[in-house]
Write an enzyme that holds these catalytic residues in place. Sequence first.
Site, mmCIF file in Angstrom:
data_model
loop_
_atom_site.group_PDB
_atom_site.id
_atom_site.type_symbol
_atom_site.label_atom_id
_atom_site.label_comp_id
_atom_site.label_asym_id
_atom_site.label_seq_id
_atom_site.Cartn_x
_atom_site.Cartn_y
_atom_site.Cartn_z
ATOM 1 N N ASP A 165 -5.466 -5.563 10.597
ATOM 2 C CA ASP A 165 -6.779 -4.891 10.629
ATOM 3 C C ASP A 165 -7.941 -5.855 10.404
ATOM 4 O O ASP A 165 -9.033 -5.669 10.951
ATOM 5 C CB ASP A 165 -6.838 -3.707 9.646
ATOM 6 C CG ASP A 165 -6.389 -4.043 8.243
ATOM 7 O OD1 ASP A 165 -5.969 -5.174 8.004
ATOM 8 O OD2 ASP A 165 -6.454 -3.156 7.361
ATOM 9 N N LYS A 204 0.799 -1.237 0.000
ATOM 10 C CA LYS A 204 0.000 0.000 0.000
ATOM 11 C C LYS A 204 0.830 1.286 0.000
ATOM 12 O O LYS A 204 0.502 2.243 0.695
ATOM 13 C CB LYS A 204 -0.949 0.004 1.216
ATOM 14 C CG LYS A 204 -1.945 -1.108 1.194
ATOM 15 C CD LYS A 204 -2.847 -1.095 2.400
ATOM 16 C CE LYS A 204 -2.140 -1.569 3.639
ATOM 17 N NZ LYS A 204 -3.031 -1.880 4.757
HETATM 18 C C1 BGC Z 1 -2.021 -5.766 3.726
HETATM 19 C C2 BGC Z 1 -2.880 -6.492 4.736
HETATM 20 C C3 BGC Z 1 -4.054 -5.632 5.169
HETATM 21 C C4 BGC Z 1 -4.818 -5.137 3.933
HETATM 22 C C5 BGC Z 1 -5.990 -4.256 4.282
HETATM 23 C C6 BGC Z 1 -2.884 -5.257 2.587
HETATM 24 O O1 BGC Z 1 -2.100 -4.496 1.715
HETATM 25 O O2 BGC Z 1 -1.029 -6.623 3.214
HETATM 26 O O3 BGC Z 1 -2.117 -6.867 5.863
HETATM 27 O O4 BGC Z 1 -4.899 -6.377 5.984
HETATM 28 O O5 BGC Z 1 -3.932 -4.434 3.080
HETATM 29 O O6 BGC Z 1 -5.578 -3.126 4.966
#
Ligand code: BGC
Length: 503
Positions: free
Chosen positions: A229, A193
């Site tokens: 989360d 992200k």
């Molecule tokens: C992460 C996860 C997270 C999800 C939602 C993903 O990019 O790898 O750990 O739960 O985003 O936030």
Amino acid sequence: MTSAVANGATDAPRAKRARLEDEDSDEDSDEAAVSPATMSKVEDFLLPFQLSREKLREVSSKLRKDLIRGLGKHTHRRAPVKMLPTFVRDTPDGTETGDFLALDLGGTNFRVLHVRVEENLQKVLKMDSQECAIPQEMMQGPGEELFDHIAACVAEFLESIELKDKVLPLGFTFSFPCEQKDIDMSILIRWTKGFACSGVEGQNVVQLLREAIKRRGDYDIGSVAMVNDTVGTMMNCGYQDQSCEIGMIIGTGTNACYMEEMRNVKRVEGDEGRMCINTEWGGFGDDGSLRDVQTEFDVEVDRTSINPGVHTFEKMISGMYLGEVARLVLIEMAKKNLLFGGETSEALLTPDSFETRFISEIEEEDTGLEHAQQILTEDLGLPAGPEDCEIVRLVCDTLSTRSARLCGAALVTIANRIRNNRGLTHLTTTVGVDGTVYTKHPHYSDRLEETVKALAPKCNIKFMVTDDGSGKGAAMVTAVAQRLAIHSKLLEDSDGDEEDEDE
Ligand code: BGC
């Protein structure tokens, strides 16, 4: 860019929007401004984004195999879907109670919260909270700076609520793939992200936090529970609805967790009971298994991202990428003279200029076309007429529908796994959900539910949107961990008593 790559989904119906085969097709009557000849070309262009029920079943069955690979003692190392043990061994039983600090890092903001779990009220109460922005440079700078910033934000918060001298247990929602060795030891596997801070991957995040707090030396924290989360969302929802055993996020990123039987969690010792598994389903397809579903636009979004080849599934679904896929589609359609009289604009040609929230706004029932007009002309400087607005709305609809269907197919895989694990012919369960794509888009939840119903007739799935799973849920995980610790301490003590008596 040439028109979309063949994706094997050409058995999908040529409909105005991507429909499952037996859906009624009389709802979209607003394409009136578009001539049948243009509409037919537009539909052809968008065809690779349409996933038939058969295709979705294939996706689900591929994921089923990947879940098994991810759980395996040896196969997990190379599995694209990581299936990470979370050391969360129980969902709430409603007796949890206490005061907690919760930290939440997973997007562009960091939050710190003071949370109270009230047994009498059966409620998790947010007492106070504070948000601190994470500047873009910090998201990709040295890890130490990030953790110093977090520690400073917590200090400021504790100061403001006059709790700096109190040592509270802490739940840390850290929404990135982590290999947990225990509830308080969590090694970051990789950033996702848009984060890329140096010196954090491969490190224990709890230690990095503790070190940053120690460097300051003006406050301390108690026991720490690390939480994804999805897990926070499941646990927060689970306090109110004890049949909640799945957590799902469709926001900036996407992911799900669920309660798995310990006997199947080969990486953790013990066969008794259950453990929550953080699937990290965003990584599905990283071994190329979704190539037949990806379009050339997905490939391009991946290629130009800061982490190419990583989180393939997420890049077809979540808020960080949906807008960018749409932007690339619009450019290509303009080039093919299907939009804007063949024109583009500097803004449209700028990466990330078509925000994911535009998709939700353009798909609003009554105001969508007005929004489209405004976004296309004012935000993006395009020569957009009524026909363009309707076509752009169809593009948005097609992409968000694909996202919802892919998530639906993935959720079905998990629900069926729980059903099979328990030898049930029929499963009734609740999914705790959060994330802006799911909560803010006007039709997303309906499309997802519709997919789940179509693909999983043996599962009766209730969806429950949680209110701040990442904050309150983290406190809930900490509270459950404490309850279990007290329980096992009591058991140990009573074992001791028995031995004494024997002697
Ligand atoms: C992460 C996860 C997270 C999800 C939602 C993903 O990019 O790898 O750990 O739960 O985003 O936030």
